[in-house]
Design a protein around this motif. Sequence first.
Motif, PDB file in Angstrom:
ATOM      1  N   HIS A  23     -80.351  71.482  94.409  1.00 58.33           N
ATOM      2  CA  HIS A  23     -79.626  70.207  94.442  1.00 58.33           C
ATOM      3  C   HIS A  23     -80.456  69.058  93.881  1.00 58.33           C
ATOM      4  O   HIS A  23     -79.912  68.172  93.213  1.00 58.33           O
ATOM      5  CB  HIS A  23     -79.149  69.894  95.866  1.00 58.33           C
ATOM      6  CG  HIS A  23     -77.927  70.658  96.241  1.00 58.33           C
ATOM      7  ND1 HIS A  23     -76.663  70.165  96.075  1.00 58.33           N
ATOM      8  CD2 HIS A  23     -77.778  71.895  96.749  1.00 58.33           C
ATOM      9  CE1 HIS A  23     -75.787  71.064  96.474  1.00 58.33           C
ATOM     10  NE2 HIS A  23     -76.438  72.131  96.893  1.00 58.33           N
ATOM     11  N   VAL A  24     -81.754  69.057  94.147  1.00 53.33           N
ATOM     12  CA  VAL A  24     -82.621  68.019  93.578  1.00 53.33           C
ATOM     13  C   VAL A  24     -82.623  68.131  92.055  1.00 53.33           C
ATOM     14  O   VAL A  24     -82.510  67.128  91.345  1.00 53.33           O
ATOM     15  CB  VAL A  24     -84.061  68.125  94.138  1.00 53.33           C
ATOM     16  CG1 VAL A  24     -85.020  67.233  93.356  1.00 53.33           C
ATOM     17  CG2 VAL A  24     -84.089  67.761  95.615  1.00 53.33           C
ATOM     18  N   GLY A  27     -78.400  67.904  90.798  1.00 58.01           N
ATOM     19  CA  GLY A  27     -77.520  66.823  91.230  1.00 58.01           C
ATOM     20  C   GLY A  27     -76.081  67.283  91.390  1.00 58.01           C
ATOM     21  O   GLY A  27     -75.814  68.324  91.988  1.00 58.01           O
ATOM     22  N   ASN A  28     -75.141  66.527  90.811  1.00 57.90           N
ATOM     23  CA  ASN A  28     -73.712  66.843  90.947  1.00 57.90           C
ATOM     24  C   ASN A  28     -73.368  68.236  90.444  1.00 57.90           C
ATOM     25  O   ASN A  28     -72.441  68.876  90.955  1.00 57.90           O
ATOM     26  CB  ASN A  28     -72.855  65.820  90.199  1.00 57.90           C
ATOM     27  CG  ASN A  28     -72.784  64.490  90.903  1.00 57.90           C
ATOM     28  OD1 ASN A  28     -73.109  64.378  92.083  1.00 57.90           O
ATOM     29  ND2 ASN A  28     -72.368  63.467  90.185  1.00 57.90           N
ATOM     30  N   ASP A  42     -74.313  61.581  92.775  1.00 54.62           N
ATOM     31  CA  ASP A  42     -75.445  62.324  92.244  1.00 54.62           C
ATOM     32  C   ASP A  42     -76.733  61.903  92.951  1.00 54.62           C
ATOM     33  O   ASP A  42     -77.527  62.758  93.372  1.00 54.62           O
ATOM     34  CB  ASP A  42     -75.569  62.100  90.734  1.00 54.62           C
ATOM     35  CG  ASP A  42     -76.689  62.925  90.130  1.00 54.62           C
ATOM     36  OD1 ASP A  42     -76.474  64.131  89.910  1.00 54.62           O
ATOM     37  OD2 ASP A  42     -77.787  62.360  89.909  1.00 54.62           O
ATOM     38  N   SER A  43     -76.945  60.614  93.107  1.00 52.77           N
ATOM     39  CA  SER A  43     -78.132  60.102  93.780  1.00 52.77           C
ATOM     40  C   SER A  43     -78.179  60.593  95.228  1.00 52.77           C
ATOM     41  O   SER A  43     -79.217  61.065  95.707  1.00 52.77           O
ATOM     42  CB  SER A  43     -78.131  58.571  93.740  1.00 52.77           C
ATOM     43  OG  SER A  43     -79.195  58.057  94.504  1.00 52.77           O
ATOM     44  N   GLY A  45     -76.655  63.223  96.509  1.00 47.50           N
ATOM     45  CA  GLY A  45     -76.827  64.671  96.533  1.00 47.50           C
ATOM     46  C   GLY A  45     -78.263  65.099  96.296  1.00 47.50           C
ATOM     47  O   GLY A  45     -78.766  66.025  96.928  1.00 47.50           O
ATOM     48  N   ARG A  46     -78.934  64.430  95.365  1.00 47.71           N
ATOM     49  CA  ARG A  46     -80.342  64.768  95.106  1.00 47.71           C
ATOM     50  C   ARG A  46     -81.222  64.389  96.295  1.00 47.71           C
ATOM     51  O   ARG A  46     -82.138  65.133  96.668  1.00 47.71           O
ATOM     52  CB  ARG A  46     -80.827  64.090  93.834  1.00 47.71           C
ATOM     53  CG  ARG A  46     -80.188  64.682  92.574  1.00 47.71           C
ATOM     54  CD  ARG A  46     -80.616  63.911  91.324  1.00 47.71           C
ATOM     55  NE  ARG A  46     -79.769  64.188  90.197  1.00 47.71           N
ATOM     56  CZ  ARG A  46     -80.031  65.092  89.247  1.00 47.71           C
ATOM     57  NH1 ARG A  46     -81.136  65.799  89.307  1.00 47.71           N
ATOM     58  NH2 ARG A  46     -79.193  65.260  88.250  1.00 47.71           N
TER      59      ARG A  46
END
Length: 140
Positions: A23-24, A27-28, A42-43, A45-46
């Motif tokens: 996930h890092v 992201g999406n 995205d931010s 999720g990371r």
Amino acid sequence: MARALRILTQLMGWACVAIGLFHVALGNAAIPGAGSAGATVDSWGRFMGAIFVGYGLAWLWAARQRPIPSRAVRWLAGVFLLGGVGRVLSLAVHGWPQWFQIALAVIELGLPPVFFWLADAEEAEERAPRGDVEAVSADR
């Protein structure tokens, strides 16, 4: 049962670390159906991926203890269960997600009871008297 606890605890730790790093890094793109969710998701999720790496490291820390601390296992399993409850709440509010999210919810709701059941397996094994050790001691 102690061996099952140790193996499951290690698997849980490594799986969470791998998923978190995934996930890092992506992201999406790591979330089925969320590829165009935008910069904010995205931010988030990371960031949550990094938190999940830390969660996995906590499982791995527990797995390295002798005996595996039952209290830590219960807390970590409780957090995992809370994640599953969050998915159920999302389902109630927003409806059915992508199929993979449903599969994850099943794991998140089904695995914690197994950990709760196994949590004190190693500690109980350490407290239990060993007949063969006592027999050797009695012969001396």
